[in-house]
Design an enzyme around this catalytic site. Structure first.
Site, PDB file in Angstrom:
ATOM      1  N   LYS A  87       0.926  -1.303   0.090  1.00  0.00           N
ATOM      2  CA  LYS A  87       0.017   0.252  -0.096  1.00  0.00           C
ATOM      3  C   LYS A  87       0.956   1.531   0.050  1.00  0.00           C
ATOM      4  CE  LYS A  87      -3.074   2.917   1.157  1.00  0.00           C
ATOM      5  NZ  LYS A  87      -4.873   3.522   0.440  1.00  0.00           N
ATOM      6  N   CYS A 110      -3.079  11.151   1.640  1.00  0.00           N
ATOM      7  CA  CYS A 110      -2.247   9.954   1.505  1.00  0.00           C
ATOM      8  C   CYS A 110      -0.784   9.757   0.520  1.00  0.00           C
ATOM      9  CB  CYS A 110      -3.189   8.811   0.204  1.00  0.00           C
ATOM     10  SG  CYS A 110      -4.915   8.872   0.558  1.00  0.00           S
TER      11      CYS A 110
END
Ligand code: SAJ
Length: 412
Positions: free
Chosen positions: A211, A265
């Site tokens: 991720k 993010c």
């Protein structure tokens, strides 16, 4: 486990609420938990407290059918999903307090056979550390077989793009990082019931790093584009033409430069890699630094231009962190507009078609929110900061008489 086991989701933010609503729509009984009573209250009345395409209607449907209940307290369930934020600390490390708090709340409720999934973005090793925390709180579970036998745990990172969350939650492939193989199988059995994308099994540590790697990959590539834009300024080349031409090569695919990287993010996750392997994460850390410095380069450019005028009106087109969203949090556009306003170079006006009023935290920044038409008529300098659809429709001829700093290549 029953065909539609009960799920308890901790954290009802940008990921947790859509995830809760999607599972509830698929027939699961879902209980959502958030530490913020106002968030819980809003959802209880059938509304989403965040703006995301189609989410309001879905939340309304699943709360009124009773499939989704919410409160500030964890309830017993077959499956627990942790989707709480993991912000960046001042030292550029992951703040895992909310994850640890969530796991501590779950620990007393765990029964034999339960599945615990961490979806929050975390540094490698966190899921194992959370299992150790559970084992501390529940020595009885460890005594009867530990993780993989008495209960199951996995890291299954979310990968959805804001603005397309409800679509991507279903369509995207998923990485399933079981703490043990059987944990991974249990987790996959859950996602298989709702998603159309493929599930890829691996261990928890690899899933955690995968991720982070996806977002670091993008960050490094944006940094390359941002660095090119500065090089192009120095040697008087149009960066947009340059990238378009270089991308004609079959194995070159450069991303777009901009005013900097925003959001919660891409501008955060690479640091979680650097935190765990600082001596090796040189390129990743440098890319972060390059992207973080980009807003200042734009400020300097506009300031130099503004000094040629006597009290110019500077119009900033776009305050959101990227195109076609209303999210102004962690937006380099906001940093640029408010820093320009603080320099008293002239008047700073801004156009952001996705909001009606400026958020409280930038109300006092000296920026006036105006219509696009007003900005195009009244400004001396135009700075494009988000490539919203509405801006892309502006013909180049309309800004031909203005001084323009086009950070998004709208009129390239
Ligand atoms: N940006 C550029 N140039 C580009 C692309 C993006 O300057 O060529 C900027 C944007 O303007 C924005 C920032 O980067 O400020 C991030 O925007 P984004 O659209 O690239 O990504 P996010 O932060 O909205 O969502 C990302 C996605 N990750 C990847 O594409 C690898 C999403 O799939 C993740 O689920 C999400 O992060 C997340 O939650 O981690």
């Amino acid at each position: 486990m029953p065909a539609f086991p009960k799920i308890c989701i901790l954290g009802l933010g940008y990921i947790g609420l859509p995830t809760a609503a999607v599972f509830a729509r698929s027939g699961f009984q879902v209980h959502g938990v958030d530490v913020n009573p106002a968030t819980v209250e809003t959802i209880r009345t059938g509304k989403a407290h965040i703006v995301e395409v189609d989410l309001d209607g879905l939340v309304q449907a699943v709360t009124s059918s009773g499939r989704l209940t919410v409160s500030t307290e964890v309830e017993a369930a077959d499956i627990f999903i942790v989707a709480v934020p993991t912000p960046l600390t001042e030292q550029n490390t992951a703040d895992l307090q909310a994850v640890a708090n969530a796991v501590e709340q779950i620990a007393p409720c765990i029964e034999r056979g339960n599945l615990i999934i961490i979806e929050s973005t975390v540094p490698p090793g966190t899921t194992d550390a959370m299992c150790a925390l559970i084992n501390d709180k529940r020595p009885d579970l460890k005594a009867s077989g530990d993780v993989g036998v008495s209960y199951h745990a996995a890291h299954c990172p979310e990968r959805v793009l804001p603005g397309r969350i409800l679509i991507e939650l279903i369509q995207n492939d998923r990485i399933i990082g079981g703490v043990t193989e059987i944990c991974g199988e249990k987790a996959q059995a859950l996602y298989d019931q709702v998603i159309q994308g493929a599930c890829y099994q691996t261990n928890a540590r690899t899933a955690e790093l995968a991720k982070l790697t996806e977002n670091a990959f993008r960050d490094v590539n944006i940094a390359f584009a941002n660095e090119l834009s500065l090089i192009c300024d120095a040697v008087d080349v149009d960066v947009w033409d340059l990238i378009a031409l270089a991308n004609k090569h079959p194995r070159v695919n450069i991303l777009q430069p901009g005013p900097g990287v925003g959001g919660h993010c891409i501008a955060v996750d690479p640091w979680f890699i650097a935190e765990r392997a600082p001596e090796h994460a040189n390129l990743i850390s440098l890319a972060r630094t390059i992207n973080d410095k980009k807003p200042q380069a734009i400020i300097d450019k506009v300031e130099a231009l503004a000094r040629r005028f006597k009290s110019p009106t500077i119009a900033c087109l776009g305050l959101a962190f990227k195109a076609n969203v209303d999210d102004l949090r962690a937006s380099p556009a906001v940093t640029i507009a408010s820093t320009l306003a603080s320099k008293a170079l002239g008047k700073v006006i801004a156009v952001e078609p996705h909001i009606d009023t400026l958020p409280e935290d930038i109300k006092g920044a000296g920026i006036e929110l105006v219509s696009l038409e007003h900005a195009l008529t009244e400004s001396d300098i135009i700075v494009t900061l988000a490539d919203h659809r509405a801006f892309k429709k502006i013909p180049a001829a309309k800004v031909a008489e203005k001084s323009v700093v086009d950070t998004r290549g709208i009129w390239r």
